[in-house]
Design a protein around this motif. Structure first.
Motif, short mmCIF file in Angstrom:
data_model
loop_
_atom_site.label_atom_id
_atom_site.label_comp_id
_atom_site.label_asym_id
_atom_site.label_seq_id
_atom_site.Cartn_x
_atom_site.Cartn_y
_atom_site.Cartn_z
N ASP A 1 0.88 -1.17 0.00
CA ASP A 1 0.00 0.00 0.00
C ASP A 1 0.91 1.22 0.00
O ASP A 1 1.69 1.41 0.94
N GLU A 2 0.84 2.04 -1.02
CA GLU A 2 1.80 3.13 -1.19
C GLU A 2 1.62 4.26 -0.18
O GLU A 2 2.45 5.16 -0.12
N ASP A 3 0.55 4.24 0.60
CA ASP A 3 0.35 5.25 1.62
C ASP A 3 0.40 4.70 3.04
O ASP A 3 0.44 5.48 4.00
N ASN B 1 2.44 1.67 5.12
CA ASN B 1 3.47 0.63 5.07
C ASN B 1 4.44 0.85 6.22
O ASN B 1 4.11 1.54 7.19
N THR C 1 7.92 1.31 -0.46
CA THR C 1 6.79 2.25 -0.43
C THR C 1 6.06 2.30 -1.77
O THR C 1 5.09 3.04 -1.91
N GLN C 2 6.52 1.49 -2.73
CA GLN C 2 5.84 1.40 -4.02
C GLN C 2 5.94 -0.03 -4.52
O GLN C 2 6.87 -0.76 -4.17
N SER C 3 5.00 -0.40 -5.37
CA SER C 3 5.10 -1.69 -6.05
C SER C 3 6.31 -1.67 -6.97
O SER C 3 6.73 -0.62 -7.46
#
Length: 518
Positions: free
Chosen positions: A134-136, A138, A330-332
């Motif tokens: 989840d980019e927001d 984590n 923090t990102q895929s």
């Protein structure tokens, strides 16, 4: 009368008789009946020789009553109708900025892109078990920032930046144990930090502050070289007067937004590398010179290592005795590792970042087209490489330690604390030469400093890339951005801190600077 004294007590003496009051009486030549009590001011362990020694600094109260309460008072005021200070980010810098605003009579309004600690747990479980980022929300983003799910290490060298004791006392005020006031290398533990952070949130809300979770700042409105409003979640506009920017070292979208709007930012030197994981008993045996299990009086052993290799420092970072390696992406499409420990540090593994200094002026030539974002792009590149080498999930690329030093692929890997799992990969050749060759020489040197450290019972895991921000947001002596009025870059994201305590102190300073101009 109050006397401060130093005592050195060997481990065998401590095991036989832990009574410090009696030892203090003997040291001072006082009758023990005259001593009303002692207060331990500092405790450290000296394990440089075969006999481990405890160093104590204590205050002895001779015919003097013991203090009943802390000299630190936190006088929070009702600020529900007070002038507002907007704070972006609710990590250590943002939290302490908010608390300080309330002490000074101003209302903090906090915007945090992530979730509160309770909801955040589900997203952390998802990245560990399901490899979903989840980019927001984590290990980096959410209430308490990256520090919430870490060891809660409170050691800092930034003694000139503020009142370190005040930061510790505020944590105790919100539920931390008094031990952090005493230990030379204090820590709280990832199992206890969330509750403390929740209490800080409750304090802010109780006295009229605001905290808005799941609220990302997606744009700044600038007029006449001043920040005048914020755009939230790409839709709502909120007018602002003073803004403290405390978004942390991983808020790349903020750096990119500033760069896009031609707000001055600068490339900054930082460090990158890998995380190494040993069985804890190996580190214990090296540090405590013990063949079997360590004494129950001794904590899980840690270490601090540094070596100059080809003009660059190679050093240990965020060492976690009795800890876990965790996925900090923090990102895929990226793999990032970090470390944490519970309060008891009782896991069977020890892990530490081992990183190489990256000089922003000389080491990023192939990324210089990105300007001030060169280091950020270099980070991204290595994290994406790690994602691919690990099998395109949160499984991390790994290698046995001596295989890495010798430059050969590991047929098998050791057991690990890293929950998403490991995948054997030739990190010795995958890492950029700037990093990989220095790490190999650094590990070899560490093996000479700590005999038994360089072992194939240890894994190295890639990549440790979020040691600090690769971008600095400049500010003047008044802590305000030199180009944009009313904007106060703060904490690790601004390039002004390197851990929980230094970030917290910087948050307080920025709060004081912001309200001083209101």
């Amino acid at each position: 009368m109050i006397k401060e004294i130093q005592l050195r007590v060997s481990l065998p003496e401590e095991e036989q008789d832990p009574d410090l009051t009696r030892r203090a009486a003997l040291h001072l030549g006082e009758d023990v009946s005259n001593i009303n009590g002692i207060v331990v001011l500092r405790k450290s362990i000296d394990a440089r020789k075969k006999i481990v020694v405890f160093n104590y600094k204590i205050a002895v109260y001779i015919n003097e009553p013991l203090p009943q309460e802390s000299e630190y008072k936190f006088d929070y005021q009702d600020v529900s109708k007070a002038s507002k200070v907007h704070i972006i980010g609710f990590g250590p810098a943002g939290m302490y900025a908010a608390l300080r605003c309330m002490e000074l009579g101003y209302k903090p309004v906090v915007y945090e892109r992530g979730k509160d600690v309770q909801k955040r747990r589900r997203d952390i479980k998802a990245i560990n078990q399901d490899h979903v980022v989840d980019e927001d929300s984590n290990y980096c983003f959410g209430e308490g920032g990256a520090g919430t799910y870490s060891d809660g290490k409170l050691y800092t060298r930034s003694l000139k930046r503020g009142d370190v004791r005040r930061i510790f006392e505020n944590l105790v005020f919100h539920g931390a144990t008094n031990e952090i006031l005493v230990d030379a290398h204090p820590h709280i533990g990832t199992n206890k930090l969330p509750k403390i952070i929740q209490r800080i949130r409750e304090t802010i809300l109780q006295y009229g502050g605001e905290i808005h979770f799941e609220t990302r700042v997606t744009d700044f409105i600038l007029r006449n070289d001043a920040i005048t409003s914020l755009i939230l979640n790409d839709q709502d506009e909120v007018a602002v007067n003073k803004v403290i920017l405390a978004t942390g070292h991983s808020a790349r979208d903020i750096f990119e937004l500033l760069h896009r709007k031609k707000v001055t930012i600068e490339a900054k030197s930082f460090a990158m590398g890998v995380r190494v994981e040993h069985p804890q008993h190996i580190i214990d045996s090296i540090q405590y010179s013990c063949d079997g299990e360590r004494s129950e009086l001794l904590p899980a052993a840690s270490y601090s290592l540094v070596q100059q290799i080809k003009g660059r420092g190679v050093y240990s970072f965020c060492m976690c005795p009795g800890g876990f390696i965790v996925p900090a992406a923090t990102q895929s499409g990226e793999v990032v590792v970090n470390g944490m420990s519970p309060s008891r540090r009782n896991n069977k593994f020890a892990n530490s970042g081992i990183v190489v200094e990256i000089n922003a002026d000389t080491d990023l030539k192939s990324f210089e087209k990105h300007g001030a974002l060169a280091g950020l792009e270099f980070q991204k590149n290595l994290e994406q490489l790690s994602f691919t080498a690990g099998g395109k999930s949160q499984t991390a690329p790994a290698q046995r330690l001596t295989d890495f030093v010798d430059g050969k692929l590991s047929d098998t890997l050791n057991e690990t604390s890293y929950q998403p799992g490991l995948h054997s990969a030739p990190l010795h050749s995958l890492l950029p030469k700037l990093i990989g060759s220095r790490l190999r020489k650094g590990f070899a040197a560490f093996g000479h400093k700590m005999h038994g450290y360089n072992t194939n019972e240890a894994n190295i895991v890639g990549v440790e890339s979020r040691t600090s921000s690769p971008v600095k947001i400049p500010r003047t002596e008044t802590l305000e951005h030199p180009q944009i009025k009313n904007l106060y870059p703060c904490g690790e994201g601004g390039g002004y801190a390197g851990g929980i305590v230094s970030a917290a102190m910087d948050g307080e300073r920025c709060a004081e600077a912001a309200v001083g101009g209101l």
